[in-house]
Design a protein around this motif. Structure first.
Motif, PDB file in Angstrom:
ATOM      1  N   GLU A  98      -3.942   4.557   2.266  1.00 43.32           N
ATOM      2  CA  GLU A  98      -2.860   3.317   2.049  1.00 43.32           C
ATOM      3  C   GLU A  98      -3.806   2.363   1.419  1.00 43.32           C
ATOM      4  O   GLU A  98      -4.486   1.529   1.286  1.00 43.32           O
ATOM      5  CB  GLU A  98      -3.080   2.601   3.643  1.00 43.32           C
ATOM      6  N   THR A 115       0.910  -1.417  -0.264  1.00 43.01           N
ATOM      7  CA  THR A 115       0.175   0.066   0.242  1.00 43.01           C
ATOM      8  C   THR A 115       0.632   1.347   0.006  1.00 43.01           C
ATOM      9  O   THR A 115       2.160   1.294   0.534  1.00 43.01           O
ATOM     10  CB  THR A 115      -0.908   0.206   1.279  1.00 43.01           C
ATOM     11  N   HIS A 116       0.600   2.659   0.015  1.00 41.15           N
ATOM     12  CA  HIS A 116       0.750   3.490  -0.521  1.00 41.15           C
ATOM     13  C   HIS A 116       0.155   4.976   0.136  1.00 41.15           C
ATOM     14  O   HIS A 116      -1.039   4.412  -0.255  1.00 41.15           O
ATOM     15  CB  HIS A 116       1.578   3.963  -1.826  1.00 41.15           C
TER      16      HIS A 116
END
Ligand SMILES: Nc1nc2c(c(=O)[nH]1)N[C@H]1C(S)=C(S)[C@@H](COP(=O)(O)OP(=O)(O)OC[C@H]3O[C@@H](n4cnc5c(=O)[nH]c(N)nc54)[C@H](O)[C@@H]3O)O[C@H]1N2
Ligand SMILES: Nc1nc2c(c(=O)[nH]1)N[C@H]1C(S)=C(S)[C@@H](COP(=O)(O)OP(=O)(O)OC[C@H]3O[C@@H](n4cnc5c(=O)[nH]c(N)nc54)[C@H](O)[C@@H]3O)O[C@H]1N2
Ligand code: SF4
Ligand code: SF4
Ligand code: SF4
Ligand code: SF4
Ligand code: SF4
Ligand SMILES: [Mo]
Lengths: 824, 325, 288
Positions: free
Chosen positions: A463, A458-459
């Motif tokens: 997320e 995730t980013h």
């Protein structure tokens, strides 16, 4: 007459719902004048196949094929088979054929399960290369379409013979070795109770003319919603798994072996069914899926019958459905008989709506039409509605798959506002939380959830899971964990993982192939380096057919792929849709399996017999050949056969869904619904935008000056349209683009009605779908939005309870039926 | 269902259409886009602009009269005319400013001087004129600085004549057929009616003085020039005959004629002087309003734009011998 | 001044999608407004045109005209000049209802060579740019409204509430950055072509020849001729019928062409005023 017609070379006015008659007329024209591409037909189609002597055509049974079972309105396809080729199971569908239970077949999996190929048929059939045998497909075709003369076309469709002739000449003079023609269609063809047979008729025509598998040819489905192709490839359909692998059936597929059995024996690329299925199971349950536990085959949900939208809605009304997710869909406006839809929603315990805006499907409980009529009271509606704002495509990474099966990647341009989140975010985190909930559980039934592979990087602030990681999982990985490059690498021994076999290769060499953007001018005219097309980045399917049986291009002008004798391989402008090393001269040894069973001239490699089917011995539930049936509601009796409408048509015998009698004086006009360039479908995305609203500010219907005179309708004034379902009002646009047609000797008026409106947004109005009834194509369960009947009167509709009385009065006068017409 | 045919080819007969409206076929056969105007109707408002036109004329002519009265020591006439000139100028400026979409930017009018813009030229006439006229009137009423008053009065008198006719160019220099086609006569029409209104006033003050000549000459000029104007207008002339403009202008003519007669009679019965003042000014005001309305009507109907242009093209083709399209 | 640029709008390939209208409003942040002559968002009953015409907040307008197809003329979009595919093109002689045509055309400010709006503007708000186009400087415009009746095409208009006059800027801000105007950029059929005027004239001539070859006898260029009443348009068109059918003036003339005559007559009239007064005083003699 649309904006498209305005720029067309030839506009052919047609009565809605009658294209099989028109296309059948063209087939007749081609056959009777020997205009078909003989070499192509001989080599690549099943024209020469001999059909079982049990088979009876509509010619013999006046509109029915052999095997009809009136009691449940279904067909037993047993007698449609090739002679000598005992019908094997249909590819991607273990229900049809094997057990002689058409109804059940119809319920659990229509031929949408054959998305990437046809229904296989066992060993090769008896043939007559001279195509003279009365039981060979070509002769059957000739007899079947004999009655589709220009005169018949005129009578059924209202098309002048002169116009028909110009159409026929244009098509045939642009087909053959030197030229190809393409058919492009969209929902004018698909929203019919005979939708699939519409397309079948076009396929027969194009196959006869040699327009399949060649550049400039084909039958192109202009698909609607962005990536709606993608959502059938990796399906949102109840009866499919990714890559058109069917959803297993509760009673017929106890284990994996049984599930793939049907195809294990079959020929063509479906023969590798096990490889695709095991790889899918491995992608989902990873290490938990092993030889011993049948690769978690038991974890897959099972079908017990039809779980399509309309059955589900009927069940909702019956109180059998507690909860419902609406993701990017607005059925309260967008789906035929939207009244029924709203009643369904109002009968739920909970409803989750994820959308960009507050759509009617999310607010029906406070301001829906049924509140206005007093049928429902907000305080009585028990549905708990959760509205979750969604992120739009510009606010997230992802891919679109278009009608060419081409994936094009798009990147996030802006952060979604406020609480808006992407689909990916929603499902990923929902899954995570559910897994957390059952983490400690020892309950058997939680195992699938516990063991599901659900680990994506995730980013960002919220997320967001990586969309590319998901694409890579879909592409699949090999034993070494590296991305695979072709579905031919998939294995059935658990060594490979693949989320959707037909997409295998989209992440080849660890590169997101869908993200390629090399400009057309910098590459060949086929532009293989723009995006990525399944399967194997092939831009035209079955392109082996662009070369003659010996592997030479049919003509220089239309050269596409060909056999290179020196290099001993297939080559050309596109990726050959053929085993590269298989010489045109290859003939399969006895007992060969899968693709090995296909010869060097079997261009249609997804077909079990490698041939294009002019006649479909299996796979369709409403007949091996198309026949003209009237729409579920029609002003006329079927001029072609005694049989009125599609014998296998799927109807909903429900009090909320009364249908009109044939030729009713109470509902004398044909109603067809369609789109405007200025709005999008159910309007959530367009009725909320000022710049679009000002361009089409109000709902309206289009009528001819003749009908306007007949009913005293004023341009720009109001009209009330009434069906047995409901009545709506719309402004009137009187235009000579609408014209009365003479059908079966009587004048038929058509009313055009854009369907974009609903109660919310900047431009509001009644929904066209309140008027429509539900009658489905039995193969793919699609609704009929293009051809129904109604009445139209000047002035606005009654308000409140008076509306119900208005409609009730019509029902009484018409004596509307809830049961099926034509089931004698 | 004629309305219905709104969207059908019948559109080409130039019938007026719209929601279910029943249609009338105008005599002239011509094509249009759903009967919509080709040019935009001016956004100028009533009474602002007609008042501006009328008062400008009155003020201009009065200033000349005042100047001459001053030169010939006609105190009463000078006083009245100076006041009329100043009052007329100030109110017409007020009307103009009030009509602006952005009144606060009135002074932008003086940002540039553009001979191609009658409104620019007009502003450069109006501004000094109203200044001078006001000073003259102020000294007249206050009795102070008579020298300056005389100088200002003279200045106003010099600008006066221009005041009476630039407004004609202002209207004519547009694409409005009812105005543009009159560009030769309209200045004389306005000149006449300016003289008449100022003259009428003069007669009221001094029934035996020069006012009579001015009023009579003005009235006659106004009547004659408008007659000539209408007669050469052709199709567009309809807008001066029909509708509101039609009857306003008919009334205007009658009133002006009466006013002129009254001016003649004033020598013997002074009361006629008052009547003539009222009548001639009513005539002048209604003339401006009538011309204004006629123009608006000609802008609203595409017929007046299309047909004359078509005829022009046809002639041009005949001359050049080119085949008609 | 850099090379003069402009628009060639080829209505024969317009599909009436209105992308140009939307793109213009979006780029220029114009308010959505009811159709010309309407106070509310309602159906005009004019085919698919619910915009009505150009206005202060509508700088592109797509016209829709429904009419019988002229006897021997292929449909608008037919690929004239291309290889003959034996496609049916020519209308049936009996001209039955299947032979109607639906003309679509996207109108815009013509950026006249002799621009009346610019000539008559008293404040200098309207100016000619280095691209040879005509734009309003909003911060100068005082809303006198003179430009509005001056425009022979009925393009520029006053925005209610705002009071200023507005019209197409040919996307002056985009031009500055070397970008194509929004409408042309958005047009999916290249019905709107943007570029150096010279070049566009050549392209237009070619296209016209093609169409006429293909039997489109009614095809004609409009606004391309530098010798016309406005000295030629910066935005010119290929039409399939007479201009007035599209709501365009058949023979527009810049009103200021007659200005010298007007001033002369005005001067003469003014002189008359002076003369009359002088004479009157002279004949009335000095006061005793
Ligand atoms: N602007 C805009 N674009 C869209 C959409 C939108 O809503 N707005 N929707 C998208 C979606 S989801 C889809 S599915 C596609 C659909 O694209 P289209 O299929 O073009 O959509 P429709 O306008 O519903 O139907 C097309 C035409 O089918 C005709 N028709 C009806 N019945 C028959 C028949 O029996 N035979 C024949 N030959 N023609 C018939 C109708 O007259 C209509 O003109 O458009 C996509 N694109
Ligand atoms: N009478 C009649 N009825 C028809 C048709 C017809 O021709 N005639 N056409 C049919 C056809 S072809 C179709 S496809 C359907 C379409 O019918 P629907 O799909 O029910 O209608 P849409 O308005 O397209 O609904 C899509 C919704 O998704 C939302 N949305 C957009 N992007 C996203 C996103 O990224 N995430 C989420 N969660 N939501 C998003 C939009 O705001 C919109 O409200 O209509 C069908 N109904
Ligand atoms: S078209 Fe009208 S607004 Fe545009 S430049 Fe010409 S005169 Fe000015
Ligand atoms: S309205 Fe503005 S742009 Fe138009 S003429 Fe007046 S000042 Fe110039
Ligand atoms: S050029 Fe720019 S301002 Fe002019 S119409 Fe096109 S988009 Fe609008
Ligand atoms: S964008 Fe192009 S095709 Fe679409 S309406 Fe405008 S000009 Fe016509
Ligand atoms: S919305 Fe218009 S431009 Fe975009 S893909 Fe569809 S048709 Fe093409
Ligand atoms: Mo769709």
């Amino acid at each position: 007459f649309t904006r498209t017609s305005a720029v067309a070379d030839l506009y052919v006015p047609i009565r809605a719902g009658t294209d099989i008659a028109l296309l059948g007329g063209l087939v007749h024209h081609v056959l009777s004048n020997e205009l078909y591409f003989r070499e192509y037909v001989l080599a690549y189609t099943n024209a020469t196949a001999i059909i079982d002597e049990e088979f009876k055509d509509t010619e013999d049974l006046d509109g029915l094929f052999s095997g009809y079972q009136p009691e449940d309105g279904s067909y037993d396809p047993g007698s449609w088979q090739y002679d000598g080729a005992a019908a094997a199971a249909a590819a991607g569908n273990r229900d049809a054929g094997t057990e002689q239970d058409g109804q059940h077949h119809k319920d659990s999996a229509g031929p949408d399960a054959y998305g990437s190929g046809g229904a296989p048929i066992g060993a090769h059939a008896k043939r007559d290369e001279s195509m003279q045998d009365p039981r060979c497909v070509l002769q059957i075709l000739k007899r079947h379409f004999a009655r589709y003369t220009p005169e018949m076309v005129h009578e059924v469709c209202g098309i002048e013979p002169a116009v028909f002739a110009r159409f026929a000449d244009a098509l045939t003079s642009n087909s053959g070795r030197e030229r190809t023609s393409a058919f492009a269609y969209a929902v004018g063809w698909t929203h019919q109770s005979v939708a699939v047979q519409y397309i079948r008729t076009a396929s027969i025509l194009q196959t006869l003319l040699g327009n399949i598998g060649r550049p400039g040819g084909g039958i192109l489905a202009l698909r609607g919603h962005a990536s709606i192709q993608g959502s059938t490839d990796i399906p949102t359909l109840f009866n499919l798994l990714p890559g058109y692998i069917p959803m297993p059936h509760a009673h017929h597929h106890q284990d994996l072996a049984e599930f793939v059995a049907a195809d294990a024996g079959s020929t063509g690329f479906w023969g590798n069914m096990r490889d695709y299925t095991v790889s899918l199971l491995k992608a989902w349950w990873g290490d938990a899926a092993t030889e011993d536990n049948d690769y978690c085959f038991d974890y897959l949900p099972r079908l017990t019958g039809d779980h399509g939208t309309y059955t589900t809605v009927a069940d909702q009304i019956a109180g059998k459905v507690p909860g419902y997710f609406l993701i990017g869909e607005n059925p309260a406006v967008g789906t035929a008989n939207s009244r029924m839809q709203r009643h369904g929603l109002a009968s739920l315990e909970w409803l989750v709506v994820r959308d960009l805006v507050q759509i009617e499907s999310a607010t029906f409980w406070k301001d829906g039409p049924e509140i206005a009529t007093g049928e429902q009271r907000t305080e009585d509606i028990g549905t708990e509605v959760f509205f979750l704002p969604a992120a739009a495509h510009t606010e997230k990474d992802g891919s679109f798959t278009n009608t060419q099966r081409m994936l094009q990647w798009h990147r996030q341009a802006v952060e979604p506002p406020a609480d808006c989140r992407s689909e990916l975010w929603f499902y990923y985190h929902l899954g995570r939380r559910l897994q957390a909930k059952v983490a400690g559980s020892t309950d058997e039934r939680d195992r699938p959830l516990q063991q599901l592979t659900w680990d994506y990087p995730t980013h960002g602030r919220h997320e967001d899971p990586s969309a590319e990681a998901v694409l890579r999982e879909i592409n699949g990985t090999g034993p070494d964990g590296a991305a695979l490059s072709s579905y031919t690498e998939l294995a059935g021994d658990g060594s490979t993982r693949c989320g959707c076999w037909i997409y295998c290769g989209v992440y080849a060499d660890e590169v997101n192939q869908a993200d390629r953007r090399r400009p057309g001018r910098e590459q060949s005219w086929v532009a293989p380096e723009w995006g990525w097309a399944w399967p194997a980045n092939r831009r035209i399917l079955y392109n082996r057919a662009s070369a003659d049986p010996e592997g030479r291009p049919w003509s220089e002008r239309k050269a596409y792929v060909w056999w290179d004798p020196e290099a001993e391989k297939w080559t050309g402008h596109d990726v050959p849709d053929f085993e590269v090393g298989k010489a045109p001269s290859y003939r399969p040894p006895e007992g060969a399996k899968a693709q090995d069973a296909l010869s060097g001239t079997n261009a249609f490699i997804m077909q079990s017999d490698g041939l294009a089917w002019l006649y479909a011995p299996a796979g369709l539930v409403d007949g091996p050949l198309p026949a003209h049936y009237e729409p579920y509601e029609s002003p006329v009796r079927n001029p072609v056969y005694e049989r009125q409408d599609n014998p296998a048509m799927q109807c909903f015998e429900h009090p909320e869904n009364p249908l009109h009698p044939v030729g009713s004086e109470v509902f004398p006009f044909v109603l067809t619904t369609y789109r405007l360039a200025e709005h999008h479908t159910a309007g959530g995305m367009s009725r909320s935008l000022p710049y679009l609203v000002e361009l089409q500010p109000e709902p309206f219907c289009e009528v001819s000056p003749e009908l306007a005179d007949l009913r005293g309708l004023m341009n720009g004034g109001w009209a009330t349209l009434t069906s047995a379902r409901s009545a709506i009002e719309a402004r009137v646009l009187v235009t000579s683009r609408m014209r009365p047609l003479t059908v079966a000797g009587q004048v038929v008026h058509q009313i055009g009605l854009p369907y974009h409106w609903g109660g919310n947004g900047l431009s509001t109005g009644d929904s066209a779908n309140d008027l429509l009834g539900v009658a489905l194509d039995p193969n793919v369960h699609i609704m009929t939005t293009k051809a129904a009947t109604c009445d139209i009167t000047a002035g606005r509709r009654p308000r409140g309870p008076a509306l119900l009385r208005h409609v009730e009065a019509y029902r009484e006068r018409a004596g509307s039926r809830i049961d099926r017409e034509g089931d004698q | 269902m004629s309305g219905g045919r709104a969207t059908t080819p019948v559109a080409r007969t130039g019938r007026r259409r719209g929601r279910g409206e029943t249609l009338m076929v105008p005599e002239a056969e011509f094509s249009s886009y759903y009967g919509r105007p080709v040019i935009k109707e001016p956004v100028w408002k009533v009474p602002d602009i007609p008042a501006y036109l009328y008062l400008g004329g009155l003020a201009g002519a009065s200033a000349v009269v005042a100047g001459m009265a001053d030169a010939t020591d006609r105190e009463a006439l000078r006083r009245t005319s100076r006041v009329a000139a100043a009052g007329g100028a100030l109110v017409s400026v007020g009307a103009l400013v009030h009509d602006l979409g952005r009144p606060t930017r009135f002074l932008n009018m003086l940002r540039v001087f553009k001979p191609t813009s009658p409104l620019s030229v007009g502003s450069w006439i109006l501004a000094p004129f109203s200044g001078a006229a006001t000073v003259a009137a102020a000294s007249e009423l206050s009795g102070r600085l008579p020298g300056l008053g005389r100088l200002a009065g003279a200045g106003a008198a010099v600008l006066g004549p221009a005041m009476t006719t630039y407004t004609a160019v202002l209207l004519a220099d547009t694409a409005v057929p009812g105005w543009h086609e009159t560009h030769r006569e309209l200045p004389f029409v306005f000149a006449g009616s300016a003289l008449a209104s100022a003259g009428g006033l003069a007669v009221a003050v001094d029934p035996t003085g020069p006012g009579r000549g001015i009023a009579v000459a003005g009235g006659l000029l106004e009547l004659a020039a408008s007659e000539r104007m209408r007669s050469q207008l052709g199709l567009v002339g309809e807008t001066y005959r029909d509708g509101r403009a039609g009857w306003v202008l008919r009334a205007s003519r009658a009133v002006t004629a009466a006013g002129t007669a009254a001016a003649l009679a004033a020598r013997r019965l002074p009361a006629a002087g008052i009547a003539s003042a009222l009548l001639l000014n009513a005539g002048a005001a209604s003339l401006r309003y009538g011309v204004f309305e006629a123009g608006m009507a000609s802008a609203r109907d595409p017929k007046y734009t299309v047909v004359p242009q078509r005829e022009r093209l046809a002639q041009a083709r005949q001359v050049s011998g080119a085949p008609p399209l | 001044m850099t090379e003069r640029v402009g628009f060639f709008t080829d209505t024969s390939v317009c599909i009436g999608c209105k992308a140009c209208e939307v793109a213009c409003k979006t780029w220029n942040a114009l308010p959505a407004d009811p159709a010309q002559g309407h106070t509310d968002f309602e159906l005009t009953g004019m085919s698919y045109d619910n915009t009505g015409g150009l206005g202060a907040s509508t700088w592109r307008h797509v016209a829709f005209i429904e009419q019988p197809r002229p006897p021997a003329g292929p449909p608008a979009g037919s690929p004239a000049g291309s290889v003959d595919l034996g496609m049916p093109g020519l209308g049936t002689p009996d001209g039955d209802r299947s032979e109607i045509r639906w003309l679509m055309s996207s109108d815009v400010c013509k950026h006249c060579t002799h621009a009346a709006c610019l000539d008559v503007c008293p404040t200098g708000a309207l100016v000619r740019t280095e691209f040879g186009t005509v734009i309003v400087q909003d911060d100068v415009c005082n809303g006198c409204g003179y430009c509005i009746p001056a425009c022979p095409y009925g393009v520029i208009d006053q925005r209610p509430g705002d009071g200023g006059a507005f019209k197409c800027t040919m996307c002056y801000d985009r031009q500055g950055a070397g970008l194509t105007p929004a409408c042309a950029q958005a047009c999916p059929t290249e019905s709107i072509q943007y570029g150096p005027l010279e070049e566009l004239h050549e392209r237009a001539a070619g296209r016209l020849a093609e169409l006429q070859e293909a039997g489109q006898t009614q095809a004609r260029l409009y606004g391309h001729d530098p010798s016309d009443g406005v000295g030629g348009d910066g935005a010119f068109f290929l039409l399939l019928d007479e201009p007035e059918v599209y709501g365009l003036p058949p023979d527009p003339v810049v009103t200021t062409r007659d200005l010298p005559v007007m001033w002369r007559n005005a001067a003469a009239a003014a002189a008359t005023v002076a003369g009359v007064v002088l004479a009157a005083f002279a004949s009335a003699g000095r006061r005793r």
